[in-house]
Design an enzyme around this catalytic site. Structure first.
Site, mmCIF file in Angstrom:
data_model
loop_
_atom_site.group_PDB
_atom_site.id
_atom_site.type_symbol
_atom_site.label_atom_id
_atom_site.label_comp_id
_atom_site.label_asym_id
_atom_site.label_seq_id
_atom_site.Cartn_x
_atom_site.Cartn_y
_atom_site.Cartn_z
ATOM 1 N N HIS A 19 0.805 -1.220 0.000
ATOM 2 C CA HIS A 19 0.000 0.000 0.000
ATOM 3 C C HIS A 19 0.839 1.271 0.000
ATOM 4 C CE1 HIS A 19 -3.414 -2.713 1.578
ATOM 5 N NE2 HIS A 19 -3.435 -2.628 0.267
ATOM 6 N N SER A 104 -6.842 -2.796 -0.337
ATOM 7 C CA SER A 104 -6.485 -2.109 -1.577
ATOM 8 C C SER A 104 -7.649 -1.366 -2.234
ATOM 9 C CB SER A 104 -5.878 -3.105 -2.570
ATOM 10 O OG SER A 104 -4.721 -3.703 -2.033
ATOM 11 N N GLU A 124 -13.802 -10.170 -6.836
ATOM 12 C CA GLU A 124 -13.517 -11.038 -5.693
ATOM 13 C C GLU A 124 -14.366 -12.296 -5.799
ATOM 14 O OE1 GLU A 124 -12.195 -13.080 -2.886
ATOM 15 O OE2 GLU A 124 -11.226 -11.135 -3.209
ATOM 16 N N ASP A 152 -14.020 -14.100 -11.693
ATOM 17 C CA ASP A 152 -12.579 -14.317 -11.732
ATOM 18 C C ASP A 152 -11.871 -13.075 -12.255
ATOM 19 O OD1 ASP A 152 -10.137 -15.267 -13.619
ATOM 20 O OD2 ASP A 152 -10.285 -16.562 -11.858
ATOM 21 N N GLY A 153 -11.006 -12.512 -11.442
ATOM 22 C CA GLY A 153 -10.342 -11.271 -11.809
ATOM 23 C C GLY A 153 -9.412 -11.405 -12.993
ATOM 24 N N ASP A 173 -3.064 -9.279 -7.109
ATOM 25 C CA ASP A 173 -2.495 -9.857 -5.878
ATOM 26 C C ASP A 173 -3.345 -11.007 -5.363
ATOM 27 O OD1 ASP A 173 -4.606 -8.201 -5.174
ATOM 28 O OD2 ASP A 173 -3.706 -7.571 -3.289
#
Length: 296
Positions: A19, A104, A124, A152-153, A173
């Site tokens: 961050h 985030s 998510e 699904d990202g 991430d």
């Protein structure tokens, strides 16, 4: 598949690294008037209680934000990037209290420009975290500028590249609990650079005794170099605590992590040159502590 919960790790040393760099990147990107599309491929729940059951069980924030913030007050020359990061986290808490940690999605949203020019896309898959994320975002009353999807990202990201404004920040991430995540990250970056070569792509990864973890930054360097794009790689290790007699070889959890940035702002390297040594001085706790900062 859905066992990982970031609530156990919120505010730890890995979040400090992630961050701090994310805030520094966004500060630079906000200097240009053109709208920005920000994407978080693995958004988590968005907000976490540092005094709650999960964070309290792990105690990881004690080696992260809860150790960093008070220590910075005693320093004469605090690295600007660290001061900025702590200020962002503090904005989610009442003065003098550290009970809430922004993940985030909320760190990014805090730095988006007012007026609805910028957009934030959040993905998510964990059912509980996806529900919590949607609830937290609804409380923002951010309207159309923030969108949440339980998809699904890695796959969903493709629909947003290239963005109409030709400006994008993508944070990747995953938990890396599944070994295939490492290959998915490299494939994702390769695909992103074909779809939108000028985007800013930020990858977080754990530094653990697994071949895939050690190979990931090397593979990312190769992909980025082949695409002719600049990169920056930073790591933070807080080291291992020596065991007391009779304790045995107890696991110490994650002690190091890395960030790989494709197309980093030119201001990021000097910012981290100042910030990383202070992170190590404050958060380092034993053998193996240190940092790496390299760029193309």
């Amino acid at each position: 598949m859905y066992s990982y919960r970031h609530a156990f790790h919120a505010g730890n040393h890995a979040d400090v690294l992630k961050h701090t760099m994310l805030v520094a990147i966004l500060r630079h990107l906000a200097l240009k008037d053109t709208p920005l599309v920000a994407v978080d491929t693995h958004a988590g729940a968005g907000l976490y209680r540092l005094d709650g059951e999960y964070a309290g069980t792990s105690g990881e924030a004690q080696d992260g934000i809860l150790k960093l913030a008070p220590a910075l007050r005693a320093l004469e020359n605090v690295a600007p990037a660290l001061a900025d990061y702590v200020s962002v986290v503090a904005s989610f808490n009442k003065k003098g209290q550290w009970k809430v940690y922004p993940g985030s999605p909320f760190v990014v949203h805090e730095l988006l420009r007012e007026g609805g020019r910028d957009r934030l896309k959040l993905f998510e898959m964990h059912p509980t975290d996806a529900k919590a994320l949607a609830g937290h975002v609804a409380q923002m009353e951010a309207g159309r500028e923030v969108a949440v999807a339980r998809t699904d990202g890695f796959e969903s990201l493709k629909a947003f590249l290239p963005p109409p404004s030709r400006r994008a920040l993508v944070l990747i991430d995953p938990s890396y609990e599944i070994k295939s995540d490492y290959a998915k990250v490299t494939a994702c970056i390769q695909d992103c650079l074909k779809r939108f070569p000028t985007g800013v792509y930020v990858v977080w990864y754990p530094i653990i005794p697994r071949p895939e973890a050690h190979e990931l930054p090397r593979r990312l360097k190769t992909i980025t170099n082949n695409a002719g794009k600049p990169w920056l790689h930073a790591t933070l290790s807080i080291g291992h605590v020596a065991h007391q007699p009779g304790e045995g070889n107890q696991p110490q959890g994650l002690t190091a992590s890395g960030m790989f940035v494709v197309n980093p702002p030119h201001t990021l390297k000097p910012a981290m040159q100042a910030a990383l040594p202070q992170m190590v001085d404050i958060l380092g706790r034993g053998r193996g502590k240190g940092h790496v900062l390299e760029s193309s």
